[in-house]
Write a protein that holds these residues in place. Structure first.
Motif, PDB file in Angstrom:
ATOM      1  N   GLY A   1     -33.104   0.136 -36.987  1.00  0.00           N
ATOM      2  CA  GLY A   1     -34.442   0.026 -36.432  1.00  0.00           C
ATOM      3  C   GLY A   1     -35.034   1.353 -35.994  1.00  0.00           C
TER       4      GLY A   1
ATOM      5  N   LEU B   1     -37.927   3.062 -37.804  1.00  0.00           N
ATOM      6  CA  LEU B   1     -39.318   2.651 -37.616  1.00  0.00           C
ATOM      7  C   LEU B   1     -39.969   3.375 -36.437  1.00  0.00           C
TER       8      LEU B   1
ATOM      9  N   SER C   1     -43.923   3.916 -35.781  1.00  0.00           N
ATOM     10  CA  SER C   1     -44.559   3.018 -34.818  1.00  0.00           C
ATOM     11  C   SER C   1     -45.724   3.694 -34.106  1.00  0.00           C
TER      12      SER C   1
ATOM     13  N   ASN D   1     -48.767   3.046 -36.069  1.00  0.00           N
ATOM     14  CA  ASN D   1     -49.021   1.604 -35.968  1.00  0.00           C
ATOM     15  C   ASN D   1     -49.668   1.274 -34.623  1.00  0.00           C
TER      16      ASN D   1
ATOM     17  N   HIS E   1     -35.062  -1.111 -46.918  1.00  0.00           N
ATOM     18  CA  HIS E   1     -35.174  -2.543 -46.633  1.00  0.00           C
ATOM     19  C   HIS E   1     -34.252  -2.907 -45.481  1.00  0.00           C
TER      20      HIS E   1
ATOM     21  N   PHE F   1     -34.338  -4.852 -41.439  1.00  0.00           N
ATOM     22  CA  PHE F   1     -34.905  -4.522 -40.125  1.00  0.00           C
ATOM     23  C   PHE F   1     -36.386  -4.158 -40.234  1.00  0.00           C
ATOM     24  N   GLY F   2     -37.056  -4.763 -41.210  1.00  0.00           N
ATOM     25  CA  GLY F   2     -38.495  -4.543 -41.352  1.00  0.00           C
ATOM     26  C   GLY F   2     -38.877  -3.274 -42.070  1.00  0.00           C
ATOM     27  N   ARG F   3     -37.900  -2.505 -42.540  1.00  0.00           N
ATOM     28  CA  ARG F   3     -38.233  -1.220 -43.162  1.00  0.00           C
ATOM     29  C   ARG F   3     -39.049  -1.378 -44.437  1.00  0.00           C
ATOM     30  N   GLU F   4     -38.888  -2.515 -45.119  1.00  0.00           N
ATOM     31  CA  GLU F   4     -39.650  -2.721 -46.349  1.00  0.00           C
ATOM     32  C   GLU F   4     -41.153  -2.826 -46.077  1.00  0.00           C
ATOM     33  N   LEU F   5     -41.534  -3.164 -44.855  1.00  0.00           N
ATOM     34  CA  LEU F   5     -42.949  -3.295 -44.501  1.00  0.00           C
ATOM     35  C   LEU F   5     -43.625  -1.938 -44.280  1.00  0.00           C
TER      36      LEU F   5
END
Length: 609
Positions: A121, A124, A128, A131, A577, A579-583
């Motif tokens: 994580g 990210l 963030s 974001n 990919h 833990f949300g890394r693909e997003l």
């Protein structure tokens, strides 16, 4: 004014002139006389005030009193942000008593780097920030607000909120901290236990007990990392109430400061005081003051990335040469962990920002004639908040330290130069934190040992393969490769090797953050390995020289040899990919270099010409 500080400021103003002018023109175009909700139709306004009580609806519908947006980073997993659960209600009551209204415009994500350290994580974390900036913009996009209060403290949250606030630069703004937790076990004891665990001398249960005794309650972590560096910067830039950043959370004085923040914001709004939109309140001088504060306090290396991104959002262009020039003439005035054993509570008790700003003004190292949320002039920040006979106010602040082991003076600084330095050479450009280095760490020449992750280095240490002098090259850790996670997992083993008498250092295109300390670490190396940097050609056994005194980082390999080598392109699919890394694939694809702010935004940059 110190000549170097003046010259750096003039260079920034000159290079920023086209984009700064464009930015200010956009602020003027977005500003309106009267309240912003006058632009809305009846149906729009009805939606906006539907959940409010009758008193609040009456105030909004009369189109005369301001409505304040609250952008909050509250969650109850971050100790620093958990206190914010009570702030909106307190702010609303305070403003309603003054005839104004407030609404929680929106919430933004707030992740804890302490929780995600060495975890997937963490990739990210840097992303963030942008974001959060976008979330801030969404919160304020309803256009019913005449000013905004920003509730955020930690690492990427404050920079993200400020970038978002500057996108709405026509609105007055004020940042509201929640304060640090009380001091726990000493930083020296915590570091000793961590190193003991790294060699198997301390059990996991004992390690958890020590960590929990350090991070033990609501409030900001007390070491001087990125979160607390954020608070220092906001005061240096005049965006937060004076000398209030390090008042402990959940205290009467903290509550009084929050109420005062709400009252102060109203004085910046047209019709309630002198109109001071945030985009015009801060300027090039504000950012120079922030850089000086960073150097004088030994603040986080992360701000060599974040300040560049924040300034760019206001049409202002900073680079690492600016940081380096300022550092060379700014004395180091503070000793807080990791460059000392004190924490921010000790810093506050020694006089805090009042002493630091007083000393910097005395030396002509900061611009005094700047706008702030409490009026013109940085001298307004040489105060201390207090409650006397039940009334809140600011009294005259300390100009000299109450504890010279924590805050020194211009006459007797801890170092003649600031806490950061720029390193240049055939590998590119990088930053090193010098405030915690011993003299032996200022020059290291040794063979490189190459790693593709911090886990590889940890495994080599456990196998006993690192008992020698070396420079650890940890590459493919930049924004493009994997989001530039902080590499705190390197410090316990390398610190132990250093204690055993070995000369060790780190060279990486990743981050080490405000918690980096005694191990010489050339970080943020640009260009990064994943974007064609020479770092991708380094091989085990290559001789390297890290020379802090002369500001150089050299790979001692001939140009001809480097030209003949193939650029390494490792498989990074494992970072793409889970833990949300693909997003976040689009961010990885378009993110800029560390020296360009590690950002996806180009705000007014394309018109720079």
């Amino acid at each position: 004014m110190h000549e170097v500080i003046r010259n750096v400021t003039d260079r920034i103003i000159e290079r920023s002139a086209p984009t700064r002018a464009l930015y200010l023109e956009r602020i003027r175009a977005a500003s309106v006389h009267g309240v912003n909700r006058q632009r809305l139709g009846c149906s729009n306004l009805a939606h906006a005030m539907a959940p409010m009580n009758e008193r609040e609806k009456n105030a909004l519908s009369h189109m005369t009193q301001p409505n304040i947006g609250i952008v909050t980073a509250y969650n109850d997993m971050l100790s620093a942000h958990e206190p914010y659960k009570l702030y909106p209600a307190l702010i609303k009551r305070t403003l309603m008593d003054l005839g104004a209204t407030a609404q929680v415009a929106g919430g933004v994500p707030a992740m804890c780097d302490g929780v995600t350290q060495s975890q997937p994580g963490m990739e990210l974390s840097l992303f963030s920030r942008d974001n959060i900036a976008m979330g801030t913009a969404i919160a304020l996009s309803h256009n019913v607000y005449d000013g905004a209060l920003y509730l955020g403290i930690c690492d990427k949250i404050v920079p993200g909120l400020l970038i978002g606030a500057l996108a709405f630069g026509h609105l007055p703004a004020l940042f509201v901290p929640a304060g640090p937790m009380p001091s726990g076990i000493s930083n020296a004891e915590k570091a000793k236990i961590r190193q003991g665990y790294a060699i198997g001398a301390v059990s996991e249960d004992a390690l958890l007990k020590a960590e929990a005794a350090s991070y033990h309650s609501s409030g900001t972590c007390t070491f001087y990392g990125t979160a607390n560096s954020n608070q220092m910067l906001l005061e240096m830039m005049g965006l937060q109430l004076p000398n209030g950043s390090f008042v402990n959370t959940n205290t009467p004085l903290r509550e009084a400061l929050t109420q005062e923040a709400a009252r102060t914001l109203l004085t910046l709004i047209e019709g309630r005081g002198e109109y001071k939109p945030i985009g015009g309140l801060i300027d090039e001088r504000s950012f120079v003051n922030a850089i000086v504060g960073l150097m004088a306090t030994g603040g986080s290396t992360n701000h060599t990335i974040h300040l560049i991104a924040m300034a760019k959002a206001a049409g202002i262009w900073l680079n690492w040469d600016d940081f380096d020039a300022v550092s060379k003439v700014t004395p180091l005035l503070c000793r807080m962990y990791p460059n000392g054993q004190a924490d921010v509570n000790h810093f506050r008790d020694a006089g805090g920002m009042s002493v630091v700003i007083s000393q910097l003004l005395e030396g002509g190292l900061v611009h005094s004639d700047v706008e702030t949320v409490v009026g013109r002039g940085l001298e307004r920040y040489i105060v201390e908040p207090s409650i006397s006979n039940g009334a809140f106010g600011f009294m005259s602040g300390a100009r000299l330290s109450r504890d010279t082991g924590v805050i020194s003076s211009l006459a007797e600084p801890f170092s003649d130069e600031g806490g950061l330095k720029l390193l240049c050479g055939n590998l590119g450009r990088s930053i090193i934190k010098t405030s915690a280095l011993k003299p032996a760490g200022y020059m290291i020449e040794a063979d490189a040992i190459v790693f593709e992750s911090q886990e590889e280095l940890q495994s080599a240490f456990k196998r006993g393969e690192l008992e020698r002098d070396f420079i650890a090259v940890v590459r493919f850790q930049g924004p493009k490769a994997n989001g530039m996670p902080e590499l705190h997992g390197l410090m316990p083993p390398l610190g132990l090797l250093q204690d055993r008498g070995f000369h060790v250092a780190v060279v990486t295109d990743g981050r080490m953050s405000g918690a980096s300390g005694k191990v010489p670490s050339a970080i943020h190396l640009t260009p990064e390995a994943a974007k064609g940097g020479i770092l991708a050609k380094v091989m085990n056994g290559d001789r390297m020289r890290l020379d802090v005194e002369n500001g150089t980082l050299e790979l001692l390999v001939s140009a001809e040899e480097l030209e003949s080598r193939t650029m390494l392109h490792p498989d990074l699919s494992g970072n793409r990919h889970g833990f949300g890394r693909e997003l976040f694939s689009t961010i990885r694809a378009s993110v800029s270099s560390a020296e360009e702010g590690g950002s996806i935004f180009d705000t007014v940059g394309k018109e720079r010409g």
